[in-house]
Design a protein around this motif. Structure first.
Motif, PDB file in Angstrom:
ATOM      1  N   ARG A  19       0.806  -1.227   0.000  1.00 49.87           N
ATOM      2  CA  ARG A  19       0.000   0.000   0.000  1.00 49.87           C
ATOM      3  C   ARG A  19       0.837   1.275   0.000  1.00 49.87           C
ATOM      4  N   HIS A  20       2.151   1.155   0.157  1.00 50.01           N
ATOM      5  CA  HIS A  20       3.004   2.330   0.080  1.00 50.01           C
ATOM      6  C   HIS A  20       3.621   2.503  -1.304  1.00 50.01           C
ATOM      7  N   CYS A  21       3.346   1.598  -2.210  1.00 49.02           N
ATOM      8  CA  CYS A  21       3.970   1.618  -3.535  1.00 49.02           C
ATOM      9  C   CYS A  21       3.216   2.557  -4.473  1.00 49.02           C
ATOM     10  N   PRO A  22       3.903   3.506  -5.124  1.00 50.32           N
ATOM     11  CA  PRO A  22       3.212   4.439  -6.023  1.00 50.32           C
ATOM     12  C   PRO A  22       2.539   3.761  -7.210  1.00 50.32           C
ATOM     13  N   LYS A  23       3.036   2.592  -7.619  1.00 48.43           N
ATOM     14  CA  LYS A  23       2.493   1.944  -8.815  1.00 48.43           C
ATOM     15  C   LYS A  23       1.314   1.025  -8.526  1.00 48.43           C
ATOM     16  N   CYS A  24       1.036   0.761  -7.272  1.00 46.97           N
ATOM     17  CA  CYS A  24       0.028  -0.254  -6.948  1.00 46.97           C
ATOM     18  C   CYS A  24      -1.277   0.321  -6.413  1.00 46.97           C
ATOM     19  N   GLN A  25      -1.404   1.647  -6.353  1.00 44.20           N
ATOM     20  CA  GLN A  25      -2.596   2.209  -5.745  1.00 44.20           C
ATOM     21  C   GLN A  25      -3.718   2.513  -6.727  1.00 44.20           C
ATOM     22  N   GLY A  26      -3.404   2.576  -8.009  1.00 49.27           N
ATOM     23  CA  GLY A  26      -4.428   2.914  -9.000  1.00 49.27           C
ATOM     24  C   GLY A  26      -5.575   1.927  -9.031  1.00 49.27           C
ATOM     25  N   GLN A  27      -5.259   0.639  -9.172  1.00 50.86           N
ATOM     26  CA  GLN A  27      -6.310  -0.367  -9.241  1.00 50.86           C
ATOM     27  C   GLN A  27      -7.006  -0.523  -7.895  1.00 50.86           C
ATOM     28  N   ALA A  28      -6.239  -0.436  -6.808  1.00 49.33           N
ATOM     29  CA  ALA A  28      -6.851  -0.532  -5.478  1.00 49.33           C
ATOM     30  C   ALA A  28      -7.864   0.593  -5.276  1.00 49.33           C
ATOM     31  N   SER A  29      -7.516   1.798  -5.737  1.00 51.21           N
ATOM     32  CA  SER A  29      -8.431   2.931  -5.614  1.00 51.21           C
ATOM     33  C   SER A  29      -9.680   2.729  -6.458  1.00 51.21           C
ATOM     34  N   ARG A  30      -9.510   2.245  -7.692  1.00 49.42           N
ATOM     35  CA  ARG A  30     -10.671   2.023  -8.574  1.00 49.42           C
ATOM     36  C   ARG A  30     -11.614   0.977  -7.994  1.00 49.42           C
ATOM     37  N   ASP A  31     -11.069  -0.100  -7.457  1.00 48.53           N
ATOM     38  CA  ASP A  31     -11.910  -1.144  -6.870  1.00 48.53           C
ATOM     39  C   ASP A  31     -12.670  -0.610  -5.658  1.00 48.53           C
ATOM     40  N   TRP A  32     -11.991   0.166  -4.825  1.00 47.26           N
ATOM     41  CA  TRP A  32     -12.620   0.707  -3.625  1.00 47.26           C
ATOM     42  C   TRP A  32     -13.726   1.690  -3.996  1.00 47.26           C
ATOM     43  N   LEU A  33     -13.467   2.543  -4.986  1.00 43.13           N
ATOM     44  CA  LEU A  33     -14.468   3.525  -5.405  1.00 43.13           C
ATOM     45  C   LEU A  33     -15.695   2.852  -6.003  1.00 43.13           C
ATOM     46  N   ALA A  34     -15.481   1.778  -6.754  1.00 37.33           N
ATOM     47  CA  ALA A  34     -16.616   1.067  -7.337  1.00 37.33           C
ATOM     48  C   ALA A  34     -17.519   0.516  -6.238  1.00 37.33           C
ATOM     49  N   ALA A  35     -16.911   0.047  -5.150  1.00 34.57           N
ATOM     50  CA  ALA A  35     -17.700  -0.471  -4.034  1.00 34.57           C
ATOM     51  C   ALA A  35     -18.413   0.637  -3.277  1.00 34.57           C
ATOM     52  N   ARG A  36     -17.847   1.848  -3.258  1.00 34.84           N
ATOM     53  CA  ARG A  36     -18.430   2.963  -2.513  1.00 34.84           C
ATOM     54  C   ARG A  36     -19.506   3.709  -3.300  1.00 34.84           C
ATOM     55  N   GLN A  37     -19.556   3.557  -4.598  1.00 33.88           N
ATOM     56  CA  GLN A  37     -20.478   4.335  -5.415  1.00 33.88           C
ATOM     57  C   GLN A  37     -21.923   4.153  -4.966  1.00 33.88           C
ATOM     58  N   ALA A  38     -22.277   2.926  -4.601  1.00 33.87           N
ATOM     59  CA  ALA A  38     -23.644   2.651  -4.179  1.00 33.87           C
ATOM     60  C   ALA A  38     -23.954   3.202  -2.787  1.00 33.87           C
ATOM     61  N   ASP A  39     -22.935   3.663  -2.061  1.00 34.07           N
ATOM     62  CA  ASP A  39     -23.148   4.167  -0.704  1.00 34.07           C
ATOM     63  C   ASP A  39     -23.496   5.652  -0.668  1.00 34.07           C
ATOM     64  N   LEU A  40     -23.333   6.351  -1.781  1.00 35.63           N
ATOM     65  CA  LEU A  40     -23.513   7.800  -1.776  1.00 35.63           C
ATOM     66  C   LEU A  40     -24.987   8.189  -1.825  1.00 35.63           C
ATOM     67  N   LEU A  41     -25.317   9.223  -1.074  1.00 42.30           N
ATOM     68  CA  LEU A  41     -26.672   9.761  -1.051  1.00 42.30           C
ATOM     69  C   LEU A  41     -26.716  11.075  -1.821  1.00 42.30           C
ATOM     70  N   PRO A  42     -27.861  11.446  -2.403  1.00 45.97           N
ATOM     71  CA  PRO A  42     -27.967  12.695  -3.167  1.00 45.97           C
ATOM     72  C   PRO A  42     -28.129  13.913  -2.248  1.00 45.97           C
ATOM     73  N   VAL A  43     -27.146  14.106  -1.370  1.00 42.27           N
ATOM     74  CA  VAL A  43     -27.148  15.250  -0.458  1.00 42.27           C
ATOM     75  C   VAL A  43     -25.785  15.918  -0.546  1.00 42.27           C
ATOM     76  N   GLY A  44     -25.652  17.098   0.046  1.00 45.90           N
ATOM     77  CA  GLY A  44     -24.359  17.745   0.086  1.00 45.90           C
ATOM     78  C   GLY A  44     -23.399  16.988   0.996  1.00 45.90           C
ATOM     79  N   TYR A  45     -22.139  16.997   0.652  1.00 50.37           N
ATOM     80  CA  TYR A  45     -21.111  16.332   1.464  1.00 50.37           C
ATOM     81  C   TYR A  45     -20.083  17.365   1.894  1.00 50.37           C
ATOM     82  N   PHE A  46     -19.599  17.228   3.132  1.00 50.35           N
ATOM     83  CA  PHE A  46     -18.611  18.147   3.674  1.00 50.35           C
ATOM     84  C   PHE A  46     -17.273  17.432   3.870  1.00 50.35           C
ATOM     85  N   HIS A  47     -16.203  18.203   3.796  1.00 45.83           N
ATOM     86  CA  HIS A  47     -14.847  17.707   3.993  1.00 45.83           C
ATOM     87  C   HIS A  47     -14.282  18.395   5.232  1.00 45.83           C
TER      88      HIS A  47
END
Length: 391
Positions: A68-96
C-alpha cells in the motif's frame, strides 16, 4: 519530468547504501516497503506471458508488489474501492472536515504510530458524532468516512485525518432525515476544542497504562512531570480543524475520494529528476496560496522522508463510522433513501461478452484479446502482510 522516473528508481539506486548507513534505525516495516517498491513489476516477483488471439503478438507482464506504500500499486486498489463505494452515496451535500495534530503531539505519534493513530481515529469519530448528536447543532446520527494521512507536500511528517461527511443524518427515532444548513455543517471552533480534549484525555490514559514509548529527542517525556507539561502546553494552543466548502454532488465526492483514499506520500508524477545523489520533485506551498514549487533533496533525505509515512502492518487507514459503519451500512442507507424518497441504486447486470476486455487484457497492436499462455513464480519468496484498507 524525466520519462518514466519512479520512486523505485531512487530506491534501486540509493536504497542499499541507505540501508547500510541507517541500519540501526530501520524497522521491519520500512525495510519491507523498500524491498517491495524496488521489486514491483520486475522479474523478481514473477509474472506471466500473454499472447493475442488475433495477431499472435506476445507480451510479458510482471507481477505487482501490492504494497500500500507503492506508487504503482494504488491505482487499481483505488478504482476497486471507489466502485464499491459508489452505491453508498446519497444525493445530499457532502462536507470535507480535516483534523490535524500539533507538532509536539505529532512527535509522540511518530514514535507510537499504532497507539496514537488509533487514539486519533477514536477522538475524531467521537468529536463528530457527539457534536452532531447535540440538538443545539444537528441532533442526528451521522455517518462518515475517515482517511489518515501523515504527510505534507514537502514530505515532512504531518499527521491528520480527512473526513467526508454527508450533510445530515437520521433522527434518533429514525423517522426522518435531518438536514444541516446548505453551506454549514458544524462549528469549527467547537469541533477543535472537543477534539483536543478527547484526544489528550486518551493520550494521557495510554501514558498512564504504559502503552507509549519515547526515545531520541523526546526521550525525556518518559518522565511523568515532563509529559504532564507537554500535555498542559498542548491544551493551551488551538488545534487546527477546518471544514472545506461542501461538494457539488456525489460525483464530485467520488472524484475527491479517488484522489485521497489510496494516496501515498508522493506519486511518481511529481518527480522531476535524479541527478547523482540529488532528487528533485514538485510540491505545492500552501503558505503562498498553493503555488507550485520545486524542491531538491539529497537522495538519503528523500528516502528518509518517504519512509516517515509507513504505517504499521494491518493498520486500517480508511475507516467508516456511524451510518456508514460496516456492520449495518446497507440497512441504514436503505432507511436514509426511503426517508429521502429516492430509489435504491441501480444494480447493473454483468455482461462480460457485451463489453471489450479491459486495457490490460487487450493487444496493443490490434486491440484483440490477450490470453495467458505461461507464468513463472518469484525468484525468491516475498512475504506479503495483510494490509487491505477496506475498513
Amino acid at each position: 519530468m524525466a520519462a518514466g522516473l519512479e520512486v523505485a528508481d531512487i530506491f534501486r539506486r540509493h536504497g542499499e547504501r541507505y540501508r547500510q548507513t541507517h541500519d540501526a534505525h530501520l524497522g521491519r516495516v520500512e525495510r519491507r516497503v523498500m524491498s517491495a517498491v524496488e521489486m514491483c513489476r520486475t522479474a523478481r516477483l514473477g509474472g506471466h506471458v500473454q499472447q493475442c488471439q488475433d495477431c499472435a503478438a506476445f507480451r510479458i507482464a510482471y507481477n505487482s508488489c501490492r504494497n500500500r506504500h507503492c506508487p504503482k500499486c494504488q491505482g487499481q486498489a483505488s478504482r476497486d474501492w471507489l466502485a464499491a463505494r459508489q452505491a453508498d452515496l446519497l444525493p445530499v451535500g457532502y462536507f470535507h472536515v480535516v483534523f490535524t495534530l500539533p507538532q509536539q503531539i505529532a512527535a509522540i505519534a511518530f514514535q507510537n504510530k499504532n497507539d496514537v493513530y488509533t487514539i486519533l481515529f477514536r477522538a475524531v469519530a467521537e468529536t463528530l458524532r457527539k457534536l452532531a448528536a447535540d440538538p443545539r447543532h444537528l441532533g442526528a446520527e451521522i455517518g462518515f468516512i475517515a482517511v489518515l494521512h501523515s504527510w505534507g507536500q514537502n514530505l515532512h511528517y504531518h499527521p491528520h485525518i480527512h473526513c467526508i461527511v454527508p450533510g445530515g443524518g437520521l433522527s434518533f427515532d429514525q423517522s426522518r432525515w435531518v438536514a444541516c444548513r446548505q453551506s454549514f455543517f458544524l462549528p469549527v471552533r467547537v469541533l477543535s476544542r472537543l477534539f483536543r480534549r478527547l484526544f489528550l484525555e486518551e493520550l494521557k490514559q495510554a501514558y498512564d497504562l504504559g502503552q507509549l514509548r519515547f526515545f531520541g529527542d523526546i526521550a525525556g517525556l518518559a518522565d511523568p512531570l515532563a509529559f504532564s507539561r507537554t500535555i498542559k502546553a498542548a491544551r493551551r494552543i488551538d488545534w487546527v480543524v477546518y471544514a472545506k466548502p461542501p461538494f457539488a454532488g456525489p460525483k464530485q465526492v467520488l472524484a475527491y475520494l479517488g484522489r485521497y483514499t489510496h494516496r501515498i506520500a508522493i506519486s511518481n508524477s511529481r518527480l522531476v529528476s535524479i541527478d547523482g545523489d540529488r532528487v528533485t520533485f514538485r510540491w505545492k506551498d500552501y503558505r503562498t496560496g498553493g503555488r507550485q514549487k520545486v524542491m531538491t533533496l539529497d537522495a538519503h533525505e528523500f528516502i528518509r522522508r518517504f519512509l516517515l509515512h509507513t504505517v504499521p502492518d494491518s493498520f486500517h487507514r480508511i475507516r467508516h463510522y456511524g451510518l456508514l459503519a460496516n456492520g449495518h451500512r446497507q440497512l441504514k442507507l436503505d432507511l436514509c433513501r426511503s426517508l429521502l424518497d429516492i430509489p435504491p441504486p441501480e444494480q447493473t447486470a454483468e455482461e462480460p461478452d457485451a463489453k471489450p476486455p479491459p486495457l490490460a487484457q487487450r493487444c496493443s497492436c490490434c486491440g484483440g484479446t490477450m490470453t495467458i499462455i505461461g507464468a513463472w513464480t518469484p525468484l525468491q519468496p516475498v512475504r506479503r502482510p495483510a494490509w487491505n484498507d477496506s475498513s
